[in-house]
Each structure stands twice: as C-alpha cells, then as structure tokens.
Scaffold this active site. Structure first.
Site, mmCIF file in Angstrom:
data_model
loop_
_atom_site.group_PDB
_atom_site.id
_atom_site.type_symbol
_atom_site.label_atom_id
_atom_site.label_comp_id
_atom_site.label_asym_id
_atom_site.label_seq_id
_atom_site.Cartn_x
_atom_site.Cartn_y
_atom_site.Cartn_z
ATOM 1 N N GLU A 36 0.819 -1.215 0.000
ATOM 2 C CA GLU A 36 0.000 0.000 0.000
ATOM 3 C C GLU A 36 0.848 1.258 0.000
ATOM 4 O O GLU A 36 0.536 2.236 -0.685
ATOM 5 C CB GLU A 36 -0.945 0.008 1.203
ATOM 6 N N TYR A 119 -6.773 6.462 3.965
ATOM 7 C CA TYR A 119 -6.875 5.455 2.922
ATOM 8 C C TYR A 119 -6.154 4.164 3.322
ATOM 9 O O TYR A 119 -6.714 3.069 3.275
ATOM 10 C CB TYR A 119 -6.309 5.955 1.578
ATOM 11 N N ASP A 137 -9.689 6.065 -2.694
ATOM 12 C CA ASP A 137 -8.450 6.504 -3.346
ATOM 13 C C ASP A 137 -8.813 7.168 -4.673
ATOM 14 O O ASP A 137 -9.980 7.424 -4.959
ATOM 15 C CB ASP A 137 -7.513 5.316 -3.558
#
Length: 354
Positions: A36, A119, A137
């Site tokens: 991520e 996020y 996102d």
DNA sequence: AAGTCGGGGAA
DNA sequence: TTCCCAGACTT
C-alpha cells in the site's frame, strides 16, 4: 446485511478481470502494508519490482525495524516521495516498540502509525482483517463521481467527506476486502481516466456521467499544481579518485538522500559566475590549486510540481583543504551504497558510460 | 485550506 | 504538454 447492487456488480466483474498481483490474496498485514505504501501515487507497473526487492530484503516488521534508514532509502531509490520510506521505517520501529513487533489490529492504532492515513488504514484493516472500512483513493473518486454524477471537487474537504460517506454506504461489510479491491481495480482497468470503454462497462445502464455525456468531466479537481523552477549548481569535486558528498537534511526535496555539494540560486552559473559566489570562495579560498573544467553537464529534471535545472561542474584539485572537509569524502566507486536522487543517478550514469 | 513531496507512463 | 497514479504530512 445489505449488499448494494452496485457492489455485487463490481465484485462479479472483479472475479473475472482482476490482475494476479503478489500482494493480493495474502493475509499478512505487513506485506499488505508495504504494498500500500509503495503504491501510493504510484502505478503497479512502477512499484512491482520495488515491492519484490523490498520484501525479500525486509520480510517482516522486525527486519525493517532493525535496519538503518539509509539502507531503507537505498531500496526506495528512484521511486520518489521518499518520506514514504522514512515513515515506513519509523512505523516499523513504532510497531516493534509499542506492539511487540505484531502489526496492530485496531483501526485507530493502525491510523496512528507514521505514513498511514485514512486510505491506507482502511486498506490494511479490510484486506488483512476483513474489517468494514471503505477505501477512498483516486480510483474510487473517479468511479463514484461518474456513476453517481457527483461534481463536488475531490480535493476539497467537503467533497472528500461526501465521497467517504457514499463509499461507506456502498460497502459490502461482510466482504469489505473484496469490495474494496473490486472498486479500485475497476477504476484502474475499466473506469480509466481517459477514454474509458463505456460500451462494455457493467455499470453502463446505471452511470449518470454516461447518461449525461460528462464522463470526461469527472471527477472534478479544483486545485492545479503550480510548477516552480529551481536551479541547482552542483560541484563534482575530484581529488585522487575521491569525491565529496553531503546529506540533504532540511525539510525539502530528497530529504536524507546524498548529493554533491550544491549552490542553489535563481539561475545556473557560468564558470566565471560560479567562482565569484561567496559560498564557492568559502569552499575554495585558493583557486590556484583548482582545475575547473569549462565543460559541464546540464540536466532538466521534470517533476510534478518542480522543474529543476541542474548543472554539474567538474572541479579537480590536487590537495584537500579544511573548508570542504565538512563534506563526506568518499571513493567514487563506493557511492553505490548511498541513496541518491534520480537526478544524481542520471549524472553518474552519464559520466561513467561515455 | 493550501503547499509540498518524485518519478514515470499514457495520450 | 497535461494528467494521474491503491496519499500523507506540514504550515
């Protein structure tokens, strides 16, 4: 308890078209975390090799926590947004210190870690633990703004609240991970920024933007990045096959990366202008021991919000002096283990491959 | 709320 | 050129 029909459509689409990615279908929160962070503002194709090399060298929280920041930055070299690497390293030490090396399970704890925002916390909580947090996102903004015809600016707090609420409403709480992956993958492959193929879209009958011919106008962004120019006059000092380097330590671009001594100005210098600079005179009070080549190397380094004009001067000196000893002295051949910017890397490639 | 932080790929 | 990419942090 409620599965929104749109989520069902997206998940059905996902099961058919999803890409096979190394960080997918793993449950280790550490691996999900690394992927991520790498993928923030970064395309899968660009981040893939970095991910594989990174998790090979740092396979778990403790191996990352034990490493020096410099090595972590070296593994990040060329990827950009280096605060991601610094924060990743810092967070690994936070996890080692506060959670015994076990990645935290509680959403609010995850959110406290350096470099993890709304996020990423939602992504980790849903992918690794199946917790019902909806991700928002760039992909999600695009899909939702088009399907629902929302023109609120996605870079305003008001718009962000609106999209977050909508994303939470659509979330399939029982399958949060799959739902989140599905909507992002849908944005990345089907509902793409430019010229999406709406004819084959599973949501074509439900898409407000398609109905109103506004697909190419959504999502709305109100801020435009202003590009500023900067001028870097680098000094490539050679002394017996050694050179001098400094670490960028201020709150600025390339923080904690290494580079040649630098005089930043509002322009690039000629050699004559260079030797008149106070900073240069301080470095080299005695110019008789210097050989400044009339040849220098120019680069225009284009970034999203900066145009960096760089000139590398070649300076040879017979003797060392106390004024530039403050810079780290290193064998040119030994620069390999230090993290450097893409710009410095390109310069080195240029002078050593001709 | 606005500014800052990288680098690369696509159109 | 312009836009955008599995954003976060600082001021």
């Amino acid at each position: 308890m409620s599965l929104h029909p749109y989520s069902q459509i997206l998940q059905n689409w996902y099961h058919i078209y999803k890409r096979d990615l190394p960080w997918r279908d793993v449950s280790d929160p550490y691996l999900i975390w690394i992927s991520e962070i790498i993928l923030q503002q970064t395309r899968v194709a660009q981040g893939m090799d970095y991910y594989l090399r990174f998790v090979t060298r740092f396979p778990n929280v403790l191996s990352l926590a034990k490493a020096e920041e410099q090595e972590v930055l070296k593994y990040w070299q060329g990827l950009g947004y280096y605060s991601r690497a610094r924060n990743l390293h810092k967070a690994a030490r936070q996890i080692a210190e506060n959670y015994g090396g076990q990645f935290p399970h509680v959403h609010t704890d995850i959110l406290k870690l350096s470099g993890i925002g709304i996020y990423t916390a939602a992504a980790i909580a849903s992918f690794a633990y199946g917790q019902p947090y909806a991700v928002v996102d760039g992909n999600v903004y695009r899909v939702l703004s088009r399907v629902f015809g929302i023109d609120s600016p996605i870079d305003s707090p008001r718009g962000q609240k609106e999209f977050a609420a909508l994303a939470a409403e659509l979330l399939d709480s029982e399958n949060a991970g799959t739902h989140n992956q599905a909507i992002m993958e849908f944005g990345a492959l089907q509902c793409v920024p430019v010229n999406p193929d709406c004819g084959i879209c599973p949501l074509k009958d439900n898409c407000v933007a398609l109905k109103t011919a506004s697909v190419d106008k959504l999502p709305v962004k109100e801020r435009k990045t202003k590009i500023k120019a900067r001028y870097f006059n680098y000094l490539f000092i050679k002394h017996e096959n050694q050179t001098y380097l400094q670490k960028r330590e201020s709150q600025d671009i390339w923080k904690n990366l290494y580079e040649f001594p630098l005089i930043e100005s509002d322009r690039l210098f000629t050699v004559d202008q260079l030797i008149e600079q106070d900073e240069f005179k301080t470095l080299f009070p005695d110019t008789t021991a210097l050989k400044i080549s009339s040849i220098y190397y120019d680069f225009k380094h284009i970034l999203t919000h900066r145009h960096i004009f760089a000139r590398f001067f070649m300076i040879e000196t017979d003797k060392t002096n106390s004024h530039y000893k403050k810079f780290g002295k290193t064998l040119i051949d030994n620069m390999d283990h230090l993290p450097i910017s893409r710009l410095t890397e390109l310069f080195l490639e240029k002078i050593f491959t001709r």
